[in-house]
Design a protein around this motif. Structure first.
Motif, PDB file in Angstrom:
ATOM      1  N   HIS A   1     -30.598 -41.855 -19.951  1.00 44.51           N
ATOM      2  CA  HIS A   1     -29.171 -42.109 -19.923  1.00 44.51           C
ATOM      3  C   HIS A   1     -28.655 -42.034 -18.498  1.00 44.51           C
ATOM      4  O   HIS A   1     -29.146 -41.256 -17.684  1.00 44.51           O
ATOM      5  CB  HIS A   1     -28.422 -41.082 -20.784  1.00 44.51           C
ATOM      6  CG  HIS A   1     -28.879 -41.054 -22.202  1.00 44.51           C
ATOM      7  ND1 HIS A   1     -28.623 -42.070 -23.081  1.00 44.51           N
ATOM      8  CD2 HIS A   1     -29.598 -40.126 -22.881  1.00 44.51           C
ATOM      9  CE1 HIS A   1     -29.158 -41.773 -24.255  1.00 44.51           C
ATOM     10  NE2 HIS A   1     -29.759 -40.607 -24.158  1.00 44.51           N
ATOM     11  N   LEU A   2     -27.651 -42.833 -18.211  1.00 44.67           N
ATOM     12  CA  LEU A   2     -27.008 -42.774 -16.902  1.00 44.67           C
ATOM     13  C   LEU A   2     -26.028 -41.614 -16.876  1.00 44.67           C
ATOM     14  O   LEU A   2     -25.331 -41.354 -17.865  1.00 44.67           O
ATOM     15  CB  LEU A   2     -26.261 -44.075 -16.609  1.00 44.67           C
ATOM     16  CG  LEU A   2     -27.107 -45.333 -16.448  1.00 44.67           C
ATOM     17  CD1 LEU A   2     -26.213 -46.561 -16.296  1.00 44.67           C
ATOM     18  CD2 LEU A   2     -28.036 -45.204 -15.250  1.00 44.67           C
TER      19      LEU A   2
ATOM     20  N   GLU B   1     -23.439 -41.959 -11.944  1.00 46.57           N
ATOM     21  CA  GLU B   1     -24.142 -43.242 -11.850  1.00 46.57           C
ATOM     22  C   GLU B   1     -23.324 -44.369 -12.464  1.00 46.57           C
ATOM     23  O   GLU B   1     -23.253 -45.473 -11.936  1.00 46.57           O
ATOM     24  CB  GLU B   1     -25.514 -43.147 -12.527  1.00 46.57           C
ATOM     25  CG  GLU B   1     -26.508 -42.284 -11.776  1.00 46.57           C
ATOM     26  CD  GLU B   1     -27.765 -42.001 -12.587  1.00 46.57           C
ATOM     27  OE1 GLU B   1     -28.833 -41.940 -11.970  1.00 46.57           O
ATOM     28  OE2 GLU B   1     -27.669 -41.833 -13.831  1.00 46.57           O
ATOM     29  N   LEU B   2     -22.690 -44.083 -13.591  1.00 48.36           N
ATOM     30  CA  LEU B   2     -21.816 -45.070 -14.228  1.00 48.36           C
ATOM     31  C   LEU B   2     -20.620 -45.399 -13.337  1.00 48.36           C
ATOM     32  O   LEU B   2     -20.244 -46.562 -13.188  1.00 48.36           O
ATOM     33  CB  LEU B   2     -21.330 -44.563 -15.585  1.00 48.36           C
ATOM     34  CG  LEU B   2     -22.349 -44.578 -16.712  1.00 48.36           C
ATOM     35  CD1 LEU B   2     -21.808 -43.838 -17.929  1.00 48.36           C
ATOM     36  CD2 LEU B   2     -22.720 -46.005 -17.065  1.00 48.36           C
TER      37      LEU B   2
ATOM     38  N   VAL C   1     -19.853 -49.138 -11.890  1.00 46.55           N
ATOM     39  CA  VAL C   1     -18.581 -49.812 -12.215  1.00 46.55           C
ATOM     40  C   VAL C   1     -17.810 -50.127 -10.934  1.00 46.55           C
ATOM     41  O   VAL C   1     -17.250 -51.216 -10.787  1.00 46.55           O
ATOM     42  CB  VAL C   1     -17.739 -48.965 -13.195  1.00 46.55           C
ATOM     43  CG1 VAL C   1     -16.329 -49.503 -13.318  1.00 46.55           C
ATOM     44  CG2 VAL C   1     -18.416 -48.904 -14.559  1.00 46.55           C
ATOM     45  N   GLU C   2     -17.827 -49.201  -9.992  1.00 45.32           N
ATOM     46  CA  GLU C   2     -17.133 -49.418  -8.718  1.00 45.32           C
ATOM     47  C   GLU C   2     -17.741 -50.606  -7.969  1.00 45.32           C
ATOM     48  O   GLU C   2     -17.018 -51.454  -7.444  1.00 45.32           O
ATOM     49  CB  GLU C   2     -17.219 -48.140  -7.876  1.00 45.32           C
ATOM     50  CG  GLU C   2     -16.343 -48.159  -6.647  1.00 45.32           C
ATOM     51  CD  GLU C   2     -16.401 -46.839  -5.891  1.00 45.32           C
ATOM     52  OE1 GLU C   2     -15.343 -46.438  -5.382  1.00 45.32           O
ATOM     53  OE2 GLU C   2     -17.485 -46.227  -5.809  1.00 45.32           O
ATOM     54  N   MET C   3     -19.081 -50.686  -7.948  1.00 45.01           N
ATOM     55  CA  MET C   3     -19.743 -51.790  -7.269  1.00 45.01           C
ATOM     56  C   MET C   3     -19.456 -53.116  -7.971  1.00 45.01           C
ATOM     57  O   MET C   3     -19.135 -54.114  -7.331  1.00 45.01           O
ATOM     58  CB  MET C   3     -21.248 -51.570  -7.192  1.00 45.01           C
ATOM     59  CG  MET C   3     -21.944 -52.639  -6.361  1.00 45.01           C
ATOM     60  SD  MET C   3     -23.719 -52.654  -6.579  1.00 45.01           S
ATOM     61  CE  MET C   3     -23.863 -53.307  -8.209  1.00 45.01           C
ATOM     62  N   LEU C   4     -19.547 -53.130  -9.285  1.00 43.66           N
ATOM     63  CA  LEU C   4     -19.269 -54.355 -10.040  1.00 43.66           C
ATOM     64  C   LEU C   4     -17.819 -54.798  -9.849  1.00 43.66           C
ATOM     65  O   LEU C   4     -17.536 -55.994  -9.748  1.00 43.66           O
ATOM     66  CB  LEU C   4     -19.588 -54.166 -11.514  1.00 43.66           C
ATOM     67  CG  LEU C   4     -21.073 -54.040 -11.850  1.00 43.66           C
ATOM     68  CD1 LEU C   4     -21.257 -53.656 -13.314  1.00 43.66           C
ATOM     69  CD2 LEU C   4     -21.803 -55.329 -11.523  1.00 43.66           C
TER      70      LEU C   4
END
Length: 155
Positions: A4-5, A9-10, A14-17
């Motif tokens: 699991h992340l 990490e999530l 999400v920030e990068m995306l």
């Protein structure tokens, strides 16, 4: 082993995306200042980004985004953006090497020694093909004449 992340990490993913989505949005509207701001944002995490090359990154990404759209791909992913950054850096590096090689060729011409001119023409950074050593005098004479003519014209 955990499959699991973590929350952190999530958050980073999400920030990068989100940053990639903002670059794509700015590319669609051709908003150059926004494109530049989003490219240098730490949240997108691009590597090897050089401020001096920013204009070239932007123009390459804008044209690539338009080309992708004509092929039915309206979105540039992080890997594609990073690849374009790397390609631009490589192109600029090669251009700089050629500029230096041209300076070396001109310097060799000034010294008036055909063998020096030949060595400068044969340098890998000059990116010249089919340079024949037996034509050293001819290359030297033709290039010197061209240089003299260019100086007379003032170009």
């Amino acid at each position: 082993m955990q499959n699991h992340l973590s929350q952190e990490e999530l958050f980073i993913a999400v920030e990068m995306l989100s940053a990639v989505a903002l670059v794509n949005e700015a590319l669609e509207t051709n908003d150059v200042p926004s494109i530049q701001n989003h490219l240098v944002s730490p949240s997108i995490g691009l590597n090897n980004l050089e401020e001096d090359n920013m204009q070239r990154y932007v123009s390459t990404l804008v044209s690539s985004k338009k080309q992708a759209a004509t092929q039915g791909h309206g979105y540039l992913g992080w890997n594609e953006i990073q690849n374009y950054v790397d390609v631009v850096n490589g192109e600029i590096h090669e251009e700089n090497e050629r500029i230096i090689a041209i300076g070396v060729i001109n310097e060799a011409l000034e010294h008036g020694i055909p063998d020096n001119t030949l060595q400068a023409l044969l340098a890998p950074s000059a990116k010249l093909h089919a340079v024949s050593p037996e034509n050293a005098w001819h290359y030297h004479d033709v290039l010197q004449l061209a240089k003299i003519q260019k100086c007379k014209v003032g170009v």
